[in-house]
Motif scaffolding. Sequence first.
Motif, short mmCIF file in Angstrom:
data_model
loop_
_atom_site.label_atom_id
_atom_site.label_comp_id
_atom_site.label_asym_id
_atom_site.label_seq_id
_atom_site.Cartn_x
_atom_site.Cartn_y
_atom_site.Cartn_z
N LEU A 115 0.80 -1.39 -0.11
CA LEU A 115 0.07 0.09 -0.03
C LEU A 115 0.94 1.34 0.03
O LEU A 115 1.72 1.23 0.93
CB LEU A 115 -0.77 -0.11 1.33
CG LEU A 115 -1.88 -1.31 1.33
CD1 LEU A 115 -2.28 -1.16 2.94
CD2 LEU A 115 -2.67 -1.56 0.42
N ALA A 116 0.65 1.91 -1.10
CA ALA A 116 1.42 3.26 -0.99
C ALA A 116 0.54 4.65 -0.67
O ALA A 116 -0.50 4.92 -1.45
CB ALA A 116 2.14 3.51 -2.46
N TYR A 117 0.95 5.31 0.38
CA TYR A 117 0.29 6.39 0.75
C TYR A 117 1.09 7.65 0.52
O TYR A 117 2.28 7.59 0.74
CB TYR A 117 -0.08 6.08 2.26
CG TYR A 117 -1.08 5.41 2.74
CD1 TYR A 117 -2.42 5.81 2.77
CD2 TYR A 117 -1.01 4.01 3.03
CE1 TYR A 117 -3.59 4.89 2.98
CE2 TYR A 117 -1.80 3.30 3.22
CZ TYR A 117 -3.14 3.49 3.33
OH TYR A 117 -4.32 2.81 3.58
N ASP A 118 0.44 8.70 0.17
CA ASP A 118 0.82 9.99 0.23
C ASP A 118 0.08 10.79 1.23
O ASP A 118 -1.01 11.09 1.20
CB ASP A 118 0.65 10.63 -1.26
CG ASP A 118 1.19 12.37 -1.08
OD1 ASP A 118 1.74 12.58 -0.26
OD2 ASP A 118 0.68 12.64 -2.31
N GLY A 119 0.80 10.87 2.57
CA GLY A 119 -0.13 11.33 3.54
C GLY A 119 -1.23 10.54 3.96
O GLY A 119 -0.75 9.23 4.20
N ASP A 120 -2.42 10.95 4.07
CA ASP A 120 -3.45 10.15 4.20
C ASP A 120 -4.32 9.58 3.15
O ASP A 120 -5.28 8.76 3.11
CB ASP A 120 -4.62 10.94 5.01
CG ASP A 120 -4.19 11.15 6.51
OD1 ASP A 120 -3.50 10.32 7.21
OD2 ASP A 120 -4.56 12.21 7.18
N ASP A 121 -3.80 9.80 1.95
CA ASP A 121 -4.36 9.39 0.77
C ASP A 121 -3.45 8.21 0.16
O ASP A 121 -2.48 8.14 0.16
CB ASP A 121 -4.27 10.49 -0.55
CG ASP A 121 -5.17 11.62 0.04
OD1 ASP A 121 -5.93 11.50 0.60
OD2 ASP A 121 -4.65 12.74 -0.66
N LEU A 122 -4.26 7.00 -0.06
CA LEU A 122 -3.83 5.82 -0.84
C LEU A 122 -3.75 6.08 -2.11
O LEU A 122 -4.59 6.56 -2.99
CB LEU A 122 -4.99 4.56 -0.45
CG LEU A 122 -4.61 3.39 -1.20
CD1 LEU A 122 -3.02 2.85 -0.33
CD2 LEU A 122 -5.65 2.33 -0.91
N ARG A 123 -2.63 5.94 -2.85
CA ARG A 123 -2.18 6.43 -4.25
C ARG A 123 -1.96 5.06 -5.20
O ARG A 123 -2.51 5.13 -6.15
CB ARG A 123 -0.97 7.18 -4.09
CG ARG A 123 -1.16 8.61 -3.35
CD ARG A 123 -2.05 9.46 -4.37
NE ARG A 123 -2.05 10.73 -3.45
CZ ARG A 123 -2.49 11.93 -4.04
NH1 ARG A 123 -3.12 11.88 -5.01
NH2 ARG A 123 -2.42 13.14 -3.30
N ALA A 124 -1.58 4.00 -4.46
CA ALA A 124 -1.54 2.93 -5.38
C ALA A 124 -1.42 1.66 -4.58
O ALA A 124 -0.92 1.57 -3.33
CB ALA A 124 -0.28 2.96 -6.41
N VAL A 125 -1.67 0.59 -5.13
CA VAL A 125 -1.60 -0.77 -4.54
C VAL A 125 -0.85 -2.05 -5.36
O VAL A 125 -1.20 -1.77 -6.42
CB VAL A 125 -3.01 -1.18 -3.92
CG1 VAL A 125 -2.93 -2.73 -3.27
CG2 VAL A 125 -3.62 -0.34 -3.04
N ILE A 126 0.10 -2.75 -4.91
CA ILE A 126 0.35 -3.61 -5.66
C ILE A 126 -0.17 -4.90 -5.10
O ILE A 126 0.11 -5.44 -3.77
CB ILE A 126 2.11 -3.97 -5.63
CG1 ILE A 126 2.45 -2.51 -6.08
CG2 ILE A 126 2.56 -5.19 -6.32
CD1 ILE A 126 4.20 -2.77 -5.81
N ALA A 127 -0.93 -5.89 -5.71
CA ALA A 127 -1.59 -6.92 -5.31
C ALA A 127 -0.61 -8.19 -5.61
O ALA A 127 -0.46 -8.36 -7.04
CB ALA A 127 -2.87 -7.09 -5.99
N GLU A 128 0.01 -8.74 -4.83
CA GLU A 128 1.00 -9.72 -5.03
C GLU A 128 0.62 -11.07 -5.03
O GLU A 128 0.28 -11.82 -3.77
CB GLU A 128 2.22 -9.58 -3.98
CG GLU A 128 3.76 -10.35 -4.29
CD GLU A 128 4.59 -10.02 -3.13
OE1 GLU A 128 5.47 -9.17 -3.23
OE2 GLU A 128 4.26 -10.50 -2.02
N VAL A 129 0.28 -11.65 -6.10
CA VAL A 129 -0.58 -12.80 -6.32
C VAL A 129 0.28 -14.22 -6.30
O VAL A 129 1.02 -14.39 -7.23
CB VAL A 129 -1.65 -12.79 -7.45
CG1 VAL A 129 -2.59 -14.16 -7.24
CG2 VAL A 129 -2.57 -11.68 -7.19
N SER A 130 0.12 -15.01 -5.54
CA SER A 130 0.78 -16.37 -5.69
C SER A 130 -0.27 -17.66 -5.79
O SER A 130 -1.32 -17.70 -5.22
CB SER A 130 1.67 -16.56 -4.29
OG SER A 130 2.56 -15.64 -4.05
#
Length: 257
Positions: A115-130
């Motif tokens: 989960l990548a946050y800029d302050g309180d805002d979630l900007r991007a997510v990497i879903a790592e699937v196995s």
Amino acid sequence: MSTPGDHTPRWPQYLAGTTTHARRGGIQNAFRYGVDYVLLDPNSTRGPLLFSRNRWNLASVMDRNHGGAPKQGRGLTWAKEVFERAGLAPDGLTILLLTQPSFLGYIFNPVSFWLAYDGDDLRAVIAEVSNTFGDRHSYLCAQPDFAPITAKTCLTAQKIFHVSPFQEVAGAYRFTFDITKSRIAIRIAHENGAEGVIATLVGDLHDLNNARLIKASLRRPLGAMRTVALIYWQALKLKLKGARYRRRPLPPEQEVS
């Protein structure tokens, strides 16, 4: 970039979650299980006595299990590189990892989330699937220009990775992330015409402590080994219902899509 907000955990967080899967189409199947996740700052080694980073313990999170091929991961360094290649400069971001910990050294994570946050805002997510065949592929989820991701945001990614032998590598995923300081609700819908699967992860966040880890190990013994056993149990049920089994194709050449 703004300064990190309240989403930065000063201590690892524990998610006693529930996951549900519902298969749609001609052959239907649904189940609901309890799961144990941790939300942590990958830069930190803090945690209770029975939890460790990068060393064996009752519960642990190892960098080698995340950020790249299984057992060859590079952890946070890899996540920063992925975000930067996509155009999201990692400087000033707060990057957190939501994952199932290993129990007594055994680990299998169907999906983890960076989960990548800029302050309180979630900007991007990497879903790592196995998958259970030892393959891994990651989906980068973000809005155009990395606009904030809210509970109402729906992010789409083409499915290109083989997960279940009873589902085609076709169609698209639709991701929604409703993440607050106290609760997580993630929904992933695989849509392929009239067929598909809806999967969810929901639960409240609490500080990780020894009592919660002991309760989790007693309530869901063997941790990830139990997860694998339940996957095979559901596969058997689908086979008995007449679902078509598909052989594993070669995984995609690209690591992230």
